[in-house]
Design an enzyme around this catalytic site. Structure first.
Site, PDB file in Angstrom:
ATOM      1  N   CYS A  75     -47.880 -54.403-120.601  1.00 45.92           N
ATOM      2  CA  CYS A  75     -48.556 -54.296-119.306  1.00 45.92           C
ATOM      3  C   CYS A  75     -49.331 -55.572-118.993  1.00 45.92           C
ATOM      4  CB  CYS A  75     -49.513 -53.103-119.345  1.00 45.92           C
ATOM      5  SG  CYS A  75     -50.438 -52.899-117.822  1.00 45.92           S
ATOM      6  N   CYS A  81     -57.925 -54.066-118.687  1.00 41.10           N
ATOM      7  CA  CYS A  81     -58.012 -52.643-118.361  1.00 41.10           C
ATOM      8  C   CYS A  81     -58.361 -51.882-119.641  1.00 41.10           C
ATOM      9  CB  CYS A  81     -56.647 -52.199-117.842  1.00 41.10           C
ATOM     10  SG  CYS A  81     -56.501 -50.439-117.626  1.00 41.10           S
ATOM     11  N   CYS A  84     -55.117 -48.684-122.116  1.00 38.41           N
ATOM     12  CA  CYS A  84     -54.180 -48.583-123.248  1.00 38.41           C
ATOM     13  C   CYS A  84     -54.529 -49.631-124.292  1.00 38.41           C
ATOM     14  CB  CYS A  84     -52.752 -48.823-122.770  1.00 38.41           C
ATOM     15  SG  CYS A  84     -52.210 -47.724-121.488  1.00 38.41           S
ATOM     16  N   CYS A 176     -49.144 -49.317-113.211  1.00 42.57           N
ATOM     17  CA  CYS A 176     -49.697 -48.627-114.370  1.00 42.57           C
ATOM     18  C   CYS A 176     -48.566 -47.867-115.048  1.00 42.57           C
ATOM     19  CB  CYS A 176     -50.811 -47.671-113.954  1.00 42.57           C
ATOM     20  SG  CYS A 176     -51.437 -46.752-115.375  1.00 42.57           S
ATOM     21  N   GLN A 299     -53.710 -29.982-119.313  1.00 45.06           N
ATOM     22  CA  GLN A 299     -53.428 -31.047-120.288  1.00 45.06           C
ATOM     23  C   GLN A 299     -52.689 -32.178-119.583  1.00 45.06           C
ATOM     24  OE1 GLN A 299     -54.336 -31.447-123.390  1.00 45.06           O
ATOM     25  NE2 GLN A 299     -55.029 -29.411-124.003  1.00 45.06           N
ATOM     26  N   TYR A 328     -62.505 -21.628-124.147  1.00 40.76           N
ATOM     27  CA  TYR A 328     -62.290 -22.840-123.343  1.00 40.76           C
ATOM     28  C   TYR A 328     -60.842 -22.819-122.833  1.00 40.76           C
ATOM     29  CZ  TYR A 328     -66.373 -24.034-126.146  1.00 40.76           C
ATOM     30  OH  TYR A 328     -67.588 -24.006-126.784  1.00 40.76           O
ATOM     31  N   GLU A 349     -63.903 -19.443-119.965  1.00 42.65           N
ATOM     32  CA  GLU A 349     -63.907 -20.816-119.453  1.00 42.65           C
ATOM     33  C   GLU A 349     -64.997 -20.886-118.391  1.00 42.65           C
ATOM     34  OE1 GLU A 349     -62.114 -23.859-119.276  1.00 42.65           O
ATOM     35  OE2 GLU A 349     -63.340 -24.246-117.504  1.00 42.65           O
ATOM     36  N   ASP A 398     -60.527 -24.446-127.947  1.00 40.53           N
ATOM     37  CA  ASP A 398     -60.075 -25.770-127.501  1.00 40.53           C
ATOM     38  C   ASP A 398     -61.177 -26.390-126.643  1.00 40.53           C
ATOM     39  OD1 ASP A 398     -58.633 -27.972-126.683  1.00 40.53           O
ATOM     40  OD2 ASP A 398     -57.199 -26.860-125.451  1.00 40.53           O
ATOM     41  N   CYS A 425     -59.765 -32.533-128.982  1.00 39.73           N
ATOM     42  CA  CYS A 425     -59.393 -33.889-128.562  1.00 39.73           C
ATOM     43  C   CYS A 425     -60.357 -34.890-129.184  1.00 39.73           C
ATOM     44  CB  CYS A 425     -59.359 -34.008-127.045  1.00 39.73           C
ATOM     45  SG  CYS A 425     -60.878 -33.480-126.271  1.00 39.73           S
TER      46      CYS A 425
END
Ligand SMILES: C[S@@+](CC[C@H](N)C(=O)[O-])C[C@H]1O[C@@H](n2cnc3c(N)ncnc32)[C@H](O)[C@@H]1O
Length: 469
Positions: A75, A81, A84, A176, A299, A328, A349, A398, A425
């Site tokens: 990229c 940026c 990534c 992107c 997700q 969640y 949630e 989660d 995560c």
């Protein structure tokens, strides 16, 4: 930081390994030096940006040797940026490092016996895998050193991503690689239209400017939702902009705008206006349909979300007669995904719109054994709730990056479900929660899943089993 340290140059530092948040580390004078934008095996001169008694942070100013692990980033925005950060590391190594991160966090934070951490489950798509991107309009385009030195005048309007750690500077994105479909075209055409028509871009400091934010969501079935946030209430200009998008991109199935005069970009508390199409998009997984409304979480890597949910379902190992709590739950995706293998699934949630979607998703798919509740987990999952519902045989949890509130962990310890599947995560907060759960639970399986190739982020699924009394 002491003046002596600031800007200090460390020469010929060998980068030893990957550390957290995409940084790598090397050692100098028995201190750890965290460095951005390098790979293990690089030898670099580092300018120190932060110095503490036990560690330093810095950035590379000269490379003496490049690591054999490096590959050419694809990229043009790489390096500036923040999106990534690992494009210069080949994908197999990225997966290894993600697994290593999970192992490190569990050893450093959880400090409990763990089984072997399984190899990271890779994402088939390593580009164009996101279904949602969030772009910011700004009149403070980020200029590179070369652009500044050139002395040329540059238009300062930009539409793109925030420069890491600079809240008012935006990198103007041309292409992107994170989102496919119509994403690049919508962003670039809307920016060109705004520039041609001298529409104002938002100034975050003075909080003026019409165009503020652009969100593009897409599905694997080809639907797309575009949400434009306006920083001023100018109905005529808003109509012109929305009409432009509607005409230019008939493939947008949900075209929405919101007028946001608040100090921040969140819009969960604002009224959204559907300008054209539906007020939702629909994703599909294993024949199940999932309705996603603009305020709901879904997700962001749909294909890999399916793999993640399959891991969670495999760990859950349901026989059909269990009561499952899905904490969640978002739009109830996991709850609905496992429902046909359980007696009952109860999802909780705090985003009400997501809970409405979760209920609708059950209905849409003819699922009748789910119940959904909206509220803050630590308040809703209390003694009264437990008294009014069957006790869980399995808990799936989660939580967001911050992990579970301590009150929620305490409740899980009181609930004593035989098994807990914990999807996270953020392995650091997951490991912290596991340290607390260790009073009654053993970790029996650990499976890292890569939802975000080219980044250092890793999703991790673990199975906890209640200790024998
Ligand atoms: C990582 S997402 C998981 C969503 C869902 N399991 C899925 O896979 O789509 C975390 C969810 O927790 C919700 N959430 C965050 N904090 C919460 C809280 N204190 N109480 C209840 N839900 C919360 C968020 O709105 C979000 O939907």
């Amino acid at each position: 930081m002491s003046r002596k340290m600031k800007n200090k140059l460390i020469t010929n530092l060998r980068i030893e390994k990957i550390a957290s948040e995409g940084k790598c580390l090397g050692y100098h004078d028995e201190k750890v030096v965290f460095v951005t934008g390098v790979a293990p095996g690089d030898v670099v001169d580092v300018r120190i940006t932060k110095g503490k008694s036990s560690f330093m942070e810095g950035e590379p100013v000269k490379f003496h040797e490049y690591s054999a692990e490096r590959i050419e980033p694809f990229c043009a925005h790489f390096g500036t940026c923040g999106g990534c950060k690992w494009q210069h590391i080949n994908y197999d190594l990225q997966k290894n490092y993600k697994r290593q991160q999970v192992l490190d966090q569990f050893q450093r934070i959880a400090k409990v016996p763990i089984p072997e951490v399984m190899p990271t489950l890779g994402s088939e798509k390593t580009k164009y895998y996101r279904n949602k991107l969030d772009f910011t309009f700004s009149n403070k385009k980020w200029l590179t050193i070369d652009q500044i030195r050139s002395g040329e005048e540059f238009d300062r309007n930009a539409l793109g991503f925030h420069i890491p750690k600079m809240f008012d500077k935006i990198i103007d994105i041309e292409h992107c690689y994170l989102q496919g479909n119509i994403s690049n075209e919508v962003r670039n055409k809307l920016r060109a239209f705004a520039l041609e028509n001298q529409i104002t871009f938002y100034d975050i400091r003075s909080q003026v400017g019409l165009l503020r934010n652009l969100i593009i969501r897409t599905t694997s079935t080809g639907e797309s939702m575009v949400i434009v946030q306006f920083g001023e209430n100018d109905p005529e200009s808003i109509k012109v902009i929305m009409e432009f998008l509607n005409q230019k991109f008939p493939e947008i199935t949900s075209l929405i705008y919101v007028i946001n005069l608040k100090g921040n970009e969140t819009f969960h508390d604002l009224e959204l206006v559907t300008f054209a199409g539906k007020d939702f998009i629909e994703e599909e997984m294993e024949g199940l349909k999932f309705r996603i409304s603009p305020k709901s979480f879904y997700q962001t890597n749909s294909e890999q979300a399916y793999e993640l949910y399959k891991v969670a379902r495999e760990f859950a190992d349901l026989k059909g007669d269990e009561v499952v709590y899905d904490l969640y739950t978002g739009t109830g995706t996991i709850a609905n995904f496992v429902a046909k293998k359980a007696k009952q699934v109860i999802g909780i949630e705090y985003v009400e719109a997501a809970i409405e979607d979760a209920k609708l998703n059950s209905k849409l798919n003819g699922i009748e054994n789910t119940l959904f509740y909206a509220g803050d987990m630590k308040d809703i999952l209390n003694e009264e709730f437990i008294a009014n519902h069957a006790k869980p045989d399995l808990i799936i949890t989660d939580p967001p990056r911050a992990g579970m509130d301590e009150k929620v962990v305490e409740m899980l310890l009181r609930l004593e479900a035989p098994r807990i599947v914990y999807v996270s995560c953020n392995p650091a907060t997951q490991a912290r929660d596991v340290a607390l759960l260790a009073e009654k639970y053993d970790v029996v399986k650990i499976q890292p899943v890569d939802m975000f190739p080219q980044t250092y982020h890793v999703e991790n699924v673990i199975l906890l089993s209640r200790k024998a009394h």
